[in-house]
Design a protein around this motif. Structure first.
Motif, PDB file in Angstrom:
ATOM      1  N   SER A   1      74.098 -87.157  75.467  1.00  0.00           N
ATOM      2  CA  SER A   1      72.846 -86.648  76.023  1.00  0.00           C
ATOM      3  C   SER A   1      73.096 -85.597  77.110  1.00  0.00           C
ATOM      4  N   ASP A   2      74.339 -85.149  77.224  1.00  0.00           N
ATOM      5  CA  ASP A   2      74.680 -84.194  78.280  1.00  0.00           C
ATOM      6  C   ASP A   2      74.614 -82.760  77.752  1.00  0.00           C
ATOM      7  N   VAL A   3      74.197 -81.858  78.606  1.00  0.00           N
ATOM      8  CA  VAL A   3      74.094 -80.449  78.213  1.00  0.00           C
ATOM      9  C   VAL A   3      75.453 -79.899  77.754  1.00  0.00           C
ATOM     10  N   ALA A   4      76.543 -80.412  78.327  1.00  0.00           N
ATOM     11  CA  ALA A   4      77.871 -79.913  77.945  1.00  0.00           C
ATOM     12  C   ALA A   4      78.191 -80.297  76.491  1.00  0.00           C
ATOM     13  N   TRP A   5      77.747 -81.477  76.066  1.00  0.00           N
ATOM     14  CA  TRP A   5      77.970 -81.861  74.666  1.00  0.00           C
ATOM     15  C   TRP A   5      77.152 -80.970  73.732  1.00  0.00           C
ATOM     16  N   LYS A   6      75.933 -80.683  74.174  1.00  0.00           N
ATOM     17  CA  LYS A   6      75.070 -79.812  73.379  1.00  0.00           C
ATOM     18  C   LYS A   6      75.785 -78.489  73.080  1.00  0.00           C
ATOM     19  N   VAL A   7      76.477 -77.969  74.072  1.00  0.00           N
ATOM     20  CA  VAL A   7      77.172 -76.692  73.894  1.00  0.00           C
ATOM     21  C   VAL A   7      78.487 -76.877  73.128  1.00  0.00           C
ATOM     22  N   VAL A   8      79.360 -77.739  73.642  1.00  0.00           N
ATOM     23  CA  VAL A   8      80.715 -77.858  73.096  1.00  0.00           C
ATOM     24  C   VAL A   8      80.729 -78.563  71.731  1.00  0.00           C
ATOM     25  N   GLY A   9      79.903 -79.614  71.612  1.00  0.00           N
ATOM     26  CA  GLY A   9      79.934 -80.422  70.405  1.00  0.00           C
ATOM     27  C   GLY A   9      78.957 -79.943  69.339  1.00  0.00           C
TER      28      GLY A   9
ATOM     29  N   VAL B   1      74.102 -84.734  82.559  1.00  0.00           N
ATOM     30  CA  VAL B   1      73.405 -83.614  83.180  1.00  0.00           C
ATOM     31  C   VAL B   1      72.328 -83.107  82.229  1.00  0.00           C
ATOM     32  N   ALA B   2      71.151 -82.857  82.781  1.00  0.00           N
ATOM     33  CA  ALA B   2      70.009 -82.404  81.974  1.00  0.00           C
ATOM     34  C   ALA B   2      70.222 -80.990  81.460  1.00  0.00           C
ATOM     35  N   ASP B   3      69.581 -80.652  80.339  1.00  0.00           N
ATOM     36  CA  ASP B   3      69.792 -79.294  79.834  1.00  0.00           C
ATOM     37  C   ASP B   3      68.842 -78.270  80.443  1.00  0.00           C
ATOM     38  N   ILE B   4      69.243 -77.813  81.609  1.00  0.00           N
ATOM     39  CA  ILE B   4      68.591 -76.703  82.281  1.00  0.00           C
ATOM     40  C   ILE B   4      69.059 -75.420  81.558  1.00  0.00           C
ATOM     41  N   PRO B   5      68.104 -74.574  81.102  1.00  0.00           N
ATOM     42  CA  PRO B   5      68.498 -73.401  80.314  1.00  0.00           C
ATOM     43  C   PRO B   5      69.548 -72.513  80.991  1.00  0.00           C
ATOM     44  N   GLU B   6      69.421 -72.296  82.297  1.00  0.00           N
ATOM     45  CA  GLU B   6      70.382 -71.426  82.999  1.00  0.00           C
ATOM     46  C   GLU B   6      71.789 -72.008  82.913  1.00  0.00           C
ATOM     47  N   ILE B   7      71.900 -73.333  83.047  1.00  0.00           N
ATOM     48  CA  ILE B   7      73.216 -73.980  83.009  1.00  0.00           C
ATOM     49  C   ILE B   7      73.779 -73.939  81.589  1.00  0.00           C
ATOM     50  N   GLU B   8      72.923 -74.210  80.632  1.00  0.00           N
ATOM     51  CA  GLU B   8      73.356 -74.195  79.238  1.00  0.00           C
ATOM     52  C   GLU B   8      73.912 -72.812  78.867  1.00  0.00           C
ATOM     53  N   LYS B   9      73.232 -71.779  79.306  1.00  0.00           N
ATOM     54  CA  LYS B   9      73.657 -70.414  78.978  1.00  0.00           C
ATOM     55  C   LYS B   9      75.033 -70.104  79.581  1.00  0.00           C
ATOM     56  N   GLU B  10      75.215 -70.470  80.845  1.00  0.00           N
ATOM     57  CA  GLU B  10      76.501 -70.238  81.513  1.00  0.00           C
ATOM     58  C   GLU B  10      77.621 -71.016  80.823  1.00  0.00           C
ATOM     59  N   LEU B  11      77.319 -72.266  80.442  1.00  0.00           N
ATOM     60  CA  LEU B  11      78.329 -73.088  79.763  1.00  0.00           C
ATOM     61  C   LEU B  11      78.766 -72.422  78.467  1.00  0.00           C
ATOM     62  N   LYS B  12      77.782 -71.918  77.750  1.00  0.00           N
ATOM     63  CA  LYS B  12      78.083 -71.310  76.454  1.00  0.00           C
ATOM     64  C   LYS B  12      78.968 -70.071  76.636  1.00  0.00           C
ATOM     65  N   LEU B  13      78.597 -69.230  77.590  1.00  0.00           N
ATOM     66  CA  LEU B  13      79.388 -68.017  77.827  1.00  0.00           C
ATOM     67  C   LEU B  13      80.813 -68.372  78.246  1.00  0.00           C
ATOM     68  N   ALA B  14      80.933 -69.394  79.075  1.00  0.00           N
ATOM     69  CA  ALA B  14      82.259 -69.791  79.558  1.00  0.00           C
ATOM     70  C   ALA B  14      83.112 -70.347  78.420  1.00  0.00           C
ATOM     71  N   VAL B  15      82.512 -71.206  77.593  1.00  0.00           N
ATOM     72  CA  VAL B  15      83.271 -71.777  76.472  1.00  0.00           C
ATOM     73  C   VAL B  15      83.701 -70.662  75.526  1.00  0.00           C
ATOM     74  N   GLN B  16      82.792 -69.737  75.249  1.00  0.00           N
ATOM     75  CA  GLN B  16      83.142 -68.623  74.348  1.00  0.00           C
ATOM     76  C   GLN B  16      84.301 -67.806  74.903  1.00  0.00           C
ATOM     77  N   GLU B  17      84.269 -67.606  76.218  1.00  0.00           N
ATOM     78  CA  GLU B  17      85.321 -66.795  76.840  1.00  0.00           C
ATOM     79  C   GLU B  17      86.709 -67.433  76.667  1.00  0.00           C
ATOM     80  N   VAL B  18      86.822 -68.731  76.965  1.00  0.00           N
ATOM     81  CA  VAL B  18      88.145 -69.368  76.810  1.00  0.00           C
ATOM     82  C   VAL B  18      88.490 -69.569  75.343  1.00  0.00           C
ATOM     83  N   ALA B  19      87.466 -69.817  74.517  1.00  0.00           N
ATOM     84  CA  ALA B  19      87.730 -70.033  73.087  1.00  0.00           C
ATOM     85  C   ALA B  19      88.300 -68.757  72.453  1.00  0.00           C
ATOM     86  N   ARG B  20      87.844 -67.587  72.918  1.00  0.00           N
ATOM     87  CA  ARG B  20      88.398 -66.327  72.395  1.00  0.00           C
ATOM     88  C   ARG B  20      89.887 -66.217  72.708  1.00  0.00           C
ATOM     89  N   LYS B  21      90.276 -66.691  73.873  1.00  0.00           N
ATOM     90  CA  LYS B  21      91.695 -66.646  74.239  1.00  0.00           C
ATOM     91  C   LYS B  21      92.505 -67.621  73.398  1.00  0.00           C
TER      92      LYS B  21
END
Ligand code: ADP
Ligand code: MG
Length: 468
Positions: free
Chosen positions: A383-391, A428-448
């Protein structure tokens, strides 16, 4: 008709009756949560103050039949002044952390829930031995939470002279617990804490006599958080009233400039005229509707700078990589700390680390290590916003990862206000601003990671050609 019986209820009684909402719902969760609350307080008492943490956690069996355990946590932190200590441990909703500064604690609740759980299940008080920095004595208390009154019950108090250098706190709590079933979660909690605090020296001694030590691998501490003034976008009518009560400013303009972030004299003038108020009036003379007009002006004004990130203490790319490398022994690590961002006037920073291969076992989905203000979160993952992004939202096959794969993704949200879904601080609740930052960050390291895997693939092909 039956007569209804009416009465009020204090904070201590409320949490005594609803302990599950703070993570103390059963004997497994209770010991896990007790250790967690004590360790978090120890880390707040050291790292936030620029002290390299040294923390020892001991769990001892007191009565095998009844399942009674003793938890002892020792730290080298700033200690607690003797006049404050009984309240810090015996009054629900009492804290030194109700300020705008990133800390693990934020509710003033955690350790009192552990004290309460201990006294409910064993009848025993919590023992606190503390020596504040700069004091020549150490102080010992035996304390319980007064359930009906929310006043600390101090059963014993003593003091002793100490060697000049020691400062820190030791807390001893006895409680009924299911250690056997909590054990793995506790070990995992300590491991994940060690990953994000390679500057700490953490030792765990279990009732079986197992000693697990995570030695300090760096002496670099994250930048300590600074206390900041409130940002205008996060202020509502109630908060405005509290600030007016406290201020010593004599004029409205002076009040705005001195009590808020990012308001200079010019902006203050603009805000005052937007609210149709007199700039020289005494803020304490504002009526309710004038206060409302001022808050509305804050909402409408479009040019505030974003909230200051000085109150935040991110882990940093270097420490994340050191931590992941030393604990997980992967073949590849990468990390990113995003630039500060904000939601509802609260600043936040997202950090993401990736560890791949090496000693990490393959699994069918990314292994997610979630952190909020450096606290590992182990329950309620889905139920965490980080799972929503990563998983869920990231398609890992775009990054050359096909499951089963040996992939650990670490996410960290640092904020002066983490939008937890409950006071047990598990997701952590899925606040749109946080979700967006998480996604950009994961994409950045995933590209590497993708670049690394591509390079590795090519090298293996060359190898094959050489061999055949
Ligand atoms: P919170 O951590 O949310 O403030 P707690 O109930 O866990 O609430 O702790 C209450 C207060 O007790 C803390 O704010 C802190 O001032 C003090 N405290 C607790 N444990 C320690 C410790 N190990 N060292 C120094 N201060 C502590
Ligand atoms: Mg706490």
């Amino acid at each position: 008709v039956r007569r209804e019986q009416y009465r009020g209820m204090g904070a201590a009684e409320f949490f005594y009756r609803n302990k599950e909402i703070a993570g103390f719902g059963n004997p497994v969760r209770a010991i896990y949560q007790t250790i967690r609350e004590l360790v978090e307080n120890s880390l707040d008492a050291t790292e936030v103050h620029g002290i390299l943490p040294r923390i020892t956690i001991q769990v001892e069996e007191v009565d095998k039949e009844k399942g009674v355990y003793r938890v002892i946590v020792d730290d080298n932190g700033i200690g607690i002044p003797p006049d404050k200590a009984p309240y810090a441990f015996g009054r629900v909703l009492y804290s030194s952390k109700y300020v705008a500064r990133q800390t693990r604690g934020m509710y003033g609740l955690g350790v009192k829930m552990a004290v309460l759980y201990g006294q409910m299940t064993t009848g025993k008080p919590t023992v606190v031995i503390t020596s504040p920095m700069g004091y020549s004595k150490s102080y010992k208390f035996k304390v319980k939470v007064g359930v009906k009154t929310n006043e600390p019950e101090v059963l014993e108090r003593s003091e002793a002279f100490k060697s000049a250098k020691w400062h820190g706190t030791r807390v001893i709590i006895e409680l009924e617990a299911d250690w056997r079933r909590a054990r793995n979660k506790v070990l995992e909690y300590v491991k994940r804490t060690a990953i994000v605090s390679p500057y700490a020296d953490i030792t765990l001694v279990t009732p079986e006599g197992l000693l697990i030590r995570y030695p300090r691998t760096t002496t670099k501490l994250p930048r300590p958080p600074k206390e900041v003034k409130p940002h205008p976008k996060g202020v509502d009518v109630e908060m405005m009233k509290q600030l007016i009560d406290k201020t010593t400013a004599k004029s409205l303009v002076q009040f705005l400039v001195s009590e808020f972030q990012s308001i200079g004299p010019k902006t203050a003038q603009t805000l005052v005229s937007m609210a149709h108020l007199d700039p020289s009036m005494n803020p304490k003379a504002l009526t309710d509707s004038q206060i409302k007009a001022l808050v509305d002006a804050f909402r409408e004004y479009p040019r505030f700078k974003p909230p200051s990130a000085e109150a935040l203490s991110p882990i940093g790319e270097e420490l994340i990589k050191i931590g992941l490398r030393s604990v997980l022994k992967p073949e590849f690590v990468e990390a990113v700390t995003r630039r500060p961002s904000a939601y509802e006037g609260h600043p936040f920073i997202v950090e993401v680390g990736i560890a791949y291969g090496g000693e990490i076992p393959p699994s069918d989905a990314p292994i997610l290590y979630r952190y909020a203000n450096k606290i590992p979160l182990l329950y309620d993952e889905k139920s965490d916003v980080a799972w929503k992004v990563v998983g869920e939202s990231i398609d890992w096959s775009n990054y050359k990862v096909t499951f089963p794969a040996p992939l650990v993704v670490l996410t960290h949200i640092a904020s002066t206000k983490i939008p937890y879904k409950g006071v047990g601080k598990e997701s952590v609740a899925d606040i749109p601003e946080i979700e967006k930052e998480l996604k950009l960050a994961v994409q950045e390291v995933a590209r590497k990671l993708k670049a690394y895997l591509t390079k590795k693939e090519k090298e293996e092909e060359v190898q094959k050609r050489v061999v055949t």
